[in-house]
Design a protein around this motif. Structure first.
Motif, PDB file in Angstrom:
ATOM      1  N   ASN A 233       0.822  -1.210   0.000  1.00  0.00           N
ATOM      2  CA  ASN A 233       0.000   0.000   0.000  1.00  0.00           C
ATOM      3  C   ASN A 233       0.859   1.264   0.000  1.00  0.00           C
ATOM      4  O   ASN A 233       0.517   2.253  -0.652  1.00  0.00           O
ATOM      5  CB  ASN A 233      -0.939  -0.005   1.204  1.00  0.00           C
ATOM      6  CG  ASN A 233      -2.199  -0.796   0.963  1.00  0.00           C
ATOM      7  OD1 ASN A 233      -3.015  -0.459   0.114  1.00  0.00           O
ATOM      8  ND2 ASN A 233      -2.370  -1.875   1.709  1.00  0.00           N
ATOM      9  N   ILE A 234       1.964   1.244   0.727  1.00  0.00           N
ATOM     10  CA  ILE A 234       2.890   2.379   0.700  1.00  0.00           C
ATOM     11  C   ILE A 234       3.467   2.534  -0.708  1.00  0.00           C
ATOM     12  O   ILE A 234       3.519   3.641  -1.262  1.00  0.00           O
ATOM     13  CB  ILE A 234       4.016   2.183   1.736  1.00  0.00           C
ATOM     14  CG1 ILE A 234       3.444   2.170   3.161  1.00  0.00           C
ATOM     15  CG2 ILE A 234       5.065   3.290   1.590  1.00  0.00           C
ATOM     16  CD1 ILE A 234       4.436   1.718   4.211  1.00  0.00           C
ATOM     17  N   ASP A 235       3.884   1.410  -1.303  1.00  0.00           N
ATOM     18  CA  ASP A 235       4.403   1.437  -2.672  1.00  0.00           C
ATOM     19  C   ASP A 235       3.394   2.063  -3.628  1.00  0.00           C
ATOM     20  O   ASP A 235       3.752   2.853  -4.514  1.00  0.00           O
ATOM     21  CB  ASP A 235       4.725   0.023  -3.148  1.00  0.00           C
ATOM     22  CG  ASP A 235       5.904  -0.600  -2.432  1.00  0.00           C
ATOM     23  OD1 ASP A 235       6.717   0.146  -1.853  1.00  0.00           O
ATOM     24  OD2 ASP A 235       6.006  -1.841  -2.456  1.00  0.00           O
ATOM     25  N   ALA A 236       2.113   1.692  -3.468  1.00  0.00           N
ATOM     26  CA  ALA A 236       1.076   2.182  -4.375  1.00  0.00           C
ATOM     27  C   ALA A 236       0.892   3.688  -4.240  1.00  0.00           C
ATOM     28  O   ALA A 236       0.677   4.390  -5.238  1.00  0.00           O
ATOM     29  CB  ALA A 236      -0.239   1.461  -4.100  1.00  0.00           C
ATOM     30  N   MET A 237       0.964   4.204  -3.015  1.00  0.00           N
ATOM     31  CA  MET A 237       0.854   5.654  -2.824  1.00  0.00           C
ATOM     32  C   MET A 237       2.020   6.373  -3.488  1.00  0.00           C
ATOM     33  O   MET A 237       1.842   7.387  -4.173  1.00  0.00           O
ATOM     34  CB  MET A 237       0.776   5.996  -1.333  1.00  0.00           C
ATOM     35  CG  MET A 237      -0.586   5.756  -0.712  1.00  0.00           C
ATOM     36  SD  MET A 237      -0.731   6.401   0.973  1.00  0.00           S
ATOM     37  CE  MET A 237      -0.172   4.991   1.916  1.00  0.00           C
ATOM     38  N   ARG A 264       9.043  -1.962  -1.501  1.00  0.00           N
ATOM     39  CA  ARG A 264       9.850  -2.657  -2.505  1.00  0.00           C
ATOM     40  C   ARG A 264      11.235  -2.001  -2.613  1.00  0.00           C
ATOM     41  O   ARG A 264      11.430  -0.842  -2.258  1.00  0.00           O
ATOM     42  CB  ARG A 264       9.147  -2.689  -3.845  1.00  0.00           C
ATOM     43  CG  ARG A 264       8.861  -1.361  -4.490  1.00  0.00           C
ATOM     44  CD  ARG A 264       7.955  -1.537  -5.714  1.00  0.00           C
ATOM     45  NE  ARG A 264       7.635  -0.255  -6.326  1.00  0.00           N
ATOM     46  CZ  ARG A 264       8.312   0.278  -7.332  1.00  0.00           C
ATOM     47  NH1 ARG A 264       9.335  -0.365  -7.857  1.00  0.00           N
ATOM     48  NH2 ARG A 264       7.958   1.450  -7.834  1.00  0.00           N
ATOM     49  N   ALA A 265      12.180  -2.757  -3.107  1.00  0.00           N
ATOM     50  CA  ALA A 265      13.579  -2.325  -3.117  1.00  0.00           C
ATOM     51  C   ALA A 265      13.771  -1.017  -3.868  1.00  0.00           C
ATOM     52  O   ALA A 265      14.575  -0.164  -3.463  1.00  0.00           O
ATOM     53  CB  ALA A 265      14.453  -3.423  -3.729  1.00  0.00           C
ATOM     54  N   GLU A 266      13.029  -0.825  -4.977  1.00  0.00           N
ATOM     55  CA  GLU A 266      13.184   0.404  -5.763  1.00  0.00           C
ATOM     56  C   GLU A 266      12.767   1.633  -4.966  1.00  0.00           C
ATOM     57  O   GLU A 266      13.369   2.704  -5.099  1.00  0.00           O
ATOM     58  CB  GLU A 266      12.355   0.305  -7.046  1.00  0.00           C
ATOM     59  CG  GLU A 266      12.858  -0.732  -8.045  1.00  0.00           C
ATOM     60  CD  GLU A 266      12.359  -2.136  -7.745  1.00  0.00           C
ATOM     61  OE1 GLU A 266      12.622  -3.032  -8.571  1.00  0.00           O
ATOM     62  OE2 GLU A 266      11.707  -2.344  -6.691  1.00  0.00           O
ATOM     63  N   ARG A 268      12.729   1.681  -1.576  1.00  0.00           N
ATOM     64  CA  ARG A 268      13.659   1.754  -0.447  1.00  0.00           C
ATOM     65  C   ARG A 268      14.948   2.463  -0.844  1.00  0.00           C
ATOM     66  O   ARG A 268      15.548   3.198  -0.041  1.00  0.00           O
ATOM     67  CB  ARG A 268      13.946   0.335   0.061  1.00  0.00           C
ATOM     68  CG  ARG A 268      14.558   0.286   1.438  1.00  0.00           C
ATOM     69  CD  ARG A 268      14.308  -1.057   2.124  1.00  0.00           C
ATOM     70  NE  ARG A 268      14.777  -2.184   1.325  1.00  0.00           N
ATOM     71  CZ  ARG A 268      13.985  -3.112   0.795  1.00  0.00           C
ATOM     72  NH1 ARG A 268      12.678  -3.052   0.962  1.00  0.00           N
ATOM     73  NH2 ARG A 268      14.505  -4.105   0.096  1.00  0.00           N
ATOM     74  N   ALA A 269      15.380   2.295  -2.087  1.00  0.00           N
ATOM     75  CA  ALA A 269      16.609   2.947  -2.556  1.00  0.00           C
ATOM     76  C   ALA A 269      16.456   4.466  -2.633  1.00  0.00           C
ATOM     77  O   ALA A 269      17.463   5.189  -2.630  1.00  0.00           O
ATOM     78  CB  ALA A 269      17.004   2.386  -3.919  1.00  0.00           C
ATOM     79  N   ARG A 270      15.224   4.953  -2.700  1.00  0.00           N
ATOM     80  CA  ARG A 270      14.981   6.400  -2.807  1.00  0.00           C
ATOM     81  C   ARG A 270      14.648   7.038  -1.464  1.00  0.00           C
ATOM     82  O   ARG A 270      14.426   8.249  -1.392  1.00  0.00           O
ATOM     83  CB  ARG A 270      13.822   6.641  -3.783  1.00  0.00           C
ATOM     84  CG  ARG A 270      14.145   6.237  -5.205  1.00  0.00           C
ATOM     85  CD  ARG A 270      12.875   5.998  -6.012  1.00  0.00           C
ATOM     86  NE  ARG A 270      12.011   7.176  -6.038  1.00  0.00           N
ATOM     87  CZ  ARG A 270      10.715   7.137  -6.307  1.00  0.00           C
ATOM     88  NH1 ARG A 270      10.126   5.979  -6.565  1.00  0.00           N
ATOM     89  NH2 ARG A 270      10.010   8.248  -6.330  1.00  0.00           N
ATOM     90  N   LEU A 271      14.601   6.236  -0.404  1.00  0.00           N
ATOM     91  CA  LEU A 271      14.223   6.784   0.893  1.00  0.00           C
ATOM     92  C   LEU A 271      15.301   7.715   1.438  1.00  0.00           C
ATOM     93  O   LEU A 271      16.505   7.417   1.375  1.00  0.00           O
ATOM     94  CB  LEU A 271      13.973   5.657   1.895  1.00  0.00           C
ATOM     95  CG  LEU A 271      12.756   4.766   1.653  1.00  0.00           C
ATOM     96  CD1 LEU A 271      12.660   3.698   2.746  1.00  0.00           C
ATOM     97  CD2 LEU A 271      11.474   5.596   1.599  1.00  0.00           C
ATOM     98  N   VAL A 272      14.851   8.832   1.970  1.00  0.00           N
ATOM     99  CA  VAL A 272      15.746   9.780   2.644  1.00  0.00           C
ATOM    100  C   VAL A 272      15.140  10.096   4.009  1.00  0.00           C
ATOM    101  O   VAL A 272      13.917  10.070   4.177  1.00  0.00           O
ATOM    102  CB  VAL A 272      15.910  11.089   1.838  1.00  0.00           C
ATOM    103  CG1 VAL A 272      16.554  10.816   0.492  1.00  0.00           C
ATOM    104  CG2 VAL A 272      14.564  11.787   1.655  1.00  0.00           C
ATOM    105  N   PRO A 273      15.979  10.371   5.004  1.00  0.00           N
ATOM    106  CA  PRO A 273      15.413  10.748   6.306  1.00  0.00           C
ATOM    107  C   PRO A 273      14.745  12.115   6.218  1.00  0.00           C
ATOM    108  O   PRO A 273      15.244  13.006   5.515  1.00  0.00           O
ATOM    109  CB  PRO A 273      16.640  10.786   7.227  1.00  0.00           C
ATOM    110  CG  PRO A 273      17.805  10.984   6.316  1.00  0.00           C
ATOM    111  CD  PRO A 273      17.450  10.319   5.020  1.00  0.00           C
ATOM    112  N   PRO A 274      13.607  12.311   6.873  1.00  0.00           N
ATOM    113  CA  PRO A 274      12.967  13.628   6.840  1.00  0.00           C
ATOM    114  C   PRO A 274      13.896  14.694   7.428  1.00  0.00           C
ATOM    115  O   PRO A 274      14.492  14.494   8.488  1.00  0.00           O
ATOM    116  CB  PRO A 274      11.724  13.447   7.721  1.00  0.00           C
ATOM    117  CG  PRO A 274      11.507  11.965   7.808  1.00  0.00           C
ATOM    118  CD  PRO A 274      12.859  11.340   7.687  1.00  0.00           C
TER     119      PRO A 274
END
Length: 298
Positions: A233-237, A264-266, A268-274
């Protein structure tokens, strides 16, 4: 007011569980912070302004000054702004201010997380919502339709679904295992009738209180399926907000850290800390309003 400070920026993050307020100088330097009761607009404009006033009084007391709204530019990120009548009532009840800017708490969360730069956020707490500020400075949201039908991957969403395992376990439809016992203990019930009563009275917050139990039993098959679905659901948003997969993504809120492993890994690779939170974003909102106002001293 203090003669060394002609006017102030005030940022407010107002939700259903509480209000956080920050006071800053004209250059954005935070001078004082305070908190008070809820100021979500569904509670009424009087309640919202009372909470904001209480928090402001605490913050300005730290500066040794009384609150003087005529020397303040106020930026508010509030739950419920999407209801036009609530927003209008709040604005009409405002005290005399240098300038008032009101947006949703999703928008100020976005500003705070990426310091006003383009990016995506998914806020994961009692409820959930996704938001984006794209390269054209357009703001959009995904999800956030509210409990119980929406707010996917939120604490309440997890708890509402997890309690089903406890229900089945009490009936003998599945094993009364450690996960079921932990859910029942968290709800403080031991028998079917008590659980029926709990479910009929349970609020969004009470369901959200079960989320830590789900996370603590993440290896349990039932919990694992829930958490995997939450990740999807997070991926879909994120996909709905940034189909090109070009923007940084920040997960915010109390469930942000534990839920990061389920996307998903794609993504997760784009995650940055707020970089900051909704109260920081509200200060940015106030600063932008000040820059656009001819009534603010230069």
């Amino acid at each position: 007011m203090n003669r060394r400070q002609a006017w102030y920026l005030v940022g407010v993050d107002g939700g259903g569980s509480g209000t956080r307020l920050r006071v800053a100088s004209a250059d954005g330097t935070v001078l004082a912070c305070a908190s008070a009761g809820p100021s979500a607009l569904m509670l009424g404009s009087d309640v919202a302004w009372r909470a904001i006033g209480d928090a402001a009084a605490q913050a300005f007391a730290q500066l040794g000054e009384p609150v003087d709204w005529t020397h303040c530019v106020l930026g508010c990120g509030l739950a419920g702004v999407n209801q036009p009548q609530w927003r209008a009532a709040f604005s009409e009840a405002a005290p005399p201010l240098l300038r008032l800017a009101v947006e949703s708490d999703a928008y100020t969360t976005l500003l705070g997380a990426h310091r006003g730069a383009p990016g995506v956020v998914v806020a994961l707490g009692t409820g959930s919502i996704g938001a984006v500020l794209d390269a054209r400075r357009q703001f959009r949201v995904a999800g956030g339709y509210g409990f119980p039908s929406g707010d996917e991957a939120s604490g309440a969403w997890l708890g509402l679904r997890a309690i089903v395992h406890a229900q089945r376990a009490l009936d003998g439809r599945t094993v009364l295992d450690d996960f079921a016992r932990a859910l029942l203990a968290r709800a403080d019930v031991r028998a079917r009738d008590a659980l029926v009563s709990w479910c009929t009275r349970a609020t969004q917050s009470r369901y959200a209180a079960l989320a830590p139990t789900v996370l603590a039993h993440a290896d349990h098959p039932f919990a694992a399926r829930l958490l995997a679905e939450a990740g999807r659901n997070i991926d879909a948003m994120v996909a709905a907000l940034d189909a090109g997969e070009n923007l940084p993504v920040a997960l915010c809120g109390g469930l942000a850290l534990p839920m990061a492993k389920y996307v998903r890994a794609e993504v997760r690779a784009r995650l940055v800390p707020p970089a900051g939170d909704s109260a920081d974003g509200a200060l940015q909102l106030a600063s932008m309003a000040a820059a656009q106002s001819s009534s603010v001293p230069r």
